[in-house]
Design a protein around this motif. Structure first.
Motif, PDB file in Angstrom:
ATOM      1  N   ARG A   1       3.263   5.958  -2.788  1.00 48.18           N
ATOM      2  CA  ARG A   1       4.467   6.694  -3.183  1.00 48.18           C
ATOM      3  C   ARG A   1       4.372   6.921  -4.715  1.00 48.18           C
ATOM      4  O   ARG A   1       4.762   8.037  -5.054  1.00 48.18           O
ATOM      5  N   HIS A   2       3.809   5.975  -5.459  1.00 49.22           N
ATOM      6  CA  HIS A   2       3.916   6.243  -6.867  1.00 49.22           C
ATOM      7  C   HIS A   2       2.654   7.515  -7.145  1.00 49.22           C
ATOM      8  O   HIS A   2       3.068   8.105  -7.981  1.00 49.22           O
ATOM      9  N   GLY A   3       1.796   7.690  -6.239  1.00 51.89           N
ATOM     10  CA  GLY A   3       1.024   8.764  -6.312  1.00 51.89           C
ATOM     11  C   GLY A   3       1.628  10.012  -6.076  1.00 51.89           C
ATOM     12  O   GLY A   3       1.509  11.168  -6.690  1.00 51.89           O
ATOM     13  N   ILE A   4       2.832   9.865  -5.273  1.00 48.90           N
ATOM     14  CA  ILE A   4       3.340  10.982  -4.605  1.00 48.90           C
ATOM     15  C   ILE A   4       4.337  11.356  -6.022  1.00 48.90           C
ATOM     16  O   ILE A   4       4.336  12.692  -6.353  1.00 48.90           O
TER      17      ILE A   4
ATOM     18  N   ARG B   1       4.013  10.659  -8.986  1.00 50.93           N
ATOM     19  CA  ARG B   1       3.256  11.481 -10.252  1.00 50.93           C
ATOM     20  C   ARG B   1       2.627  12.964  -9.797  1.00 50.93           C
ATOM     21  O   ARG B   1       2.023  13.424 -10.449  1.00 50.93           O
ATOM     22  N   GLY B   2       2.873  13.289  -8.403  1.00 50.61           N
ATOM     23  CA  GLY B   2       2.347  14.688  -8.030  1.00 50.61           C
ATOM     24  C   GLY B   2       0.649  14.896  -8.028  1.00 50.61           C
ATOM     25  O   GLY B   2       0.324  15.629  -7.612  1.00 50.61           O
ATOM     26  N   GLU B   3       0.306  13.408  -7.682  1.00 51.26           N
ATOM     27  CA  GLU B   3      -1.148  13.317  -7.356  1.00 51.26           C
ATOM     28  C   GLU B   3      -1.268  13.503  -5.802  1.00 51.26           C
ATOM     29  O   GLU B   3      -2.627  13.634  -5.345  1.00 51.26           O
ATOM     30  N   LEU B   4      -0.402  13.334  -5.151  1.00 52.05           N
ATOM     31  CA  LEU B   4      -0.308  13.304  -3.772  1.00 52.05           C
ATOM     32  C   LEU B   4       0.830  14.239  -3.047  1.00 52.05           C
ATOM     33  O   LEU B   4       1.809  14.306  -3.574  1.00 52.05           O
TER      34      LEU B   4
ATOM     35  N   GLN C   1      -4.498  20.910  -4.414  1.00 48.84           N
ATOM     36  CA  GLN C   1      -5.760  20.465  -4.995  1.00 48.84           C
ATOM     37  C   GLN C   1      -5.367  19.754  -6.294  1.00 48.84           C
ATOM     38  O   GLN C   1      -6.466  19.811  -7.244  1.00 48.84           O
ATOM     39  N   GLU C   2      -4.271  19.131  -6.600  1.00 50.65           N
ATOM     40  CA  GLU C   2      -3.881  18.217  -7.709  1.00 50.65           C
ATOM     41  C   GLU C   2      -4.959  17.179  -7.368  1.00 50.65           C
ATOM     42  O   GLU C   2      -5.047  16.671  -6.717  1.00 50.65           O
ATOM     43  N   ALA C   3      -5.612  16.785  -8.828  1.00 50.27           N
ATOM     44  CA  ALA C   3      -6.752  15.650  -8.953  1.00 50.27           C
ATOM     45  C   ALA C   3      -6.129  14.372  -9.004  1.00 50.27           C
ATOM     46  O   ALA C   3      -4.887  14.053  -9.433  1.00 50.27           O
TER      47      ALA C   3
ATOM     48  N   GLY D   1       0.954  -1.464  -0.011  1.00 51.27           N
ATOM     49  CA  GLY D   1       0.081  -0.179   0.003  1.00 51.27           C
ATOM     50  C   GLY D   1       0.819   1.184   0.113  1.00 51.27           C
ATOM     51  O   GLY D   1       0.464   2.270  -0.795  1.00 51.27           O
ATOM     52  N   ARG D   2       1.893   1.368   0.661  1.00 51.82           N
ATOM     53  CA  ARG D   2       2.946   2.365   0.933  1.00 51.82           C
ATOM     54  C   ARG D   2       3.381   2.649  -0.578  1.00 51.82           C
ATOM     55  O   ARG D   2       3.772   3.936  -0.956  1.00 51.82           O
ATOM     56  N   THR D   3       3.755   1.475  -1.389  1.00 50.62           N
ATOM     57  CA  THR D   3       4.251   1.597  -2.791  1.00 50.62           C
ATOM     58  C   THR D   3       3.522   2.194  -3.513  1.00 50.62           C
ATOM     59  O   THR D   3       3.696   3.201  -4.224  1.00 50.62           O
ATOM     60  N   ILE D   4       2.250   2.024  -3.435  1.00 58.14           N
ATOM     61  CA  ILE D   4       1.036   2.518  -4.263  1.00 58.14           C
ATOM     62  C   ILE D   4       1.084   4.096  -4.200  1.00 58.14           C
ATOM     63  O   ILE D   4       1.014   4.845  -4.928  1.00 58.14           O
TER      64      ILE D   4
END
Length: 107
Positions: free
Chosen positions: A46-49, A51-54, A105-107, A41-44
């Motif tokens: 981190r991928h969002g981070i 990509r700038g999504e989180l 506010q990144e989607a 779950g952390r890996t998922i």
């Protein structure tokens, strides 16, 4: 999620959690199994981070707890049915909260 609560793996998880409360060795086995799943779950996240999504500064463990907690509560404690899209809706709410908590506010 409801199917998981009704299948053998779900029943074993509940039984293991109950037994682990009394058995230190079993608690360590359970912790190892849970830690492996949480790392996925952390890996998922981190991928969002990446990509700038989180936001980069989110608390990954808190985010996982917020995502999994409601479904686990419904399945294993209240024994209420879960809607098919409950996990997806929960993730959407948690991620929106994480974004707004840091001003992103990144989607």
């Amino acid at each position: 999620m409801e199917r998981f609560a009704d299948d053998l793996a779900g029943r074993l998880l509940v039984e293991m959690a109950a037994a682990a409360a009394q058995d230190v060795a079993l608690r360590e086995v359970q912790r190892h199994l849970v830690d492996r799943r949480r790392e996925a779950g952390r890996t998922i996240l981190r991928h969002g981070i990446d990509r700038g999504e989180l936001p980069a500064d989110i608390d990954l463990d808190l985010a996982l707890d917020l995502i999994i907690g409601p479904a686990a509560y419904r399945c294993f404690l209240s024994h209420r049915a879960t809607e098919p899209d409950m996990l997806e809706r929960t993730v959407d709410v948690v991620l929106a909260g994480l974004r707004s908590a840091t001003g992103s506010q990144e989607a």
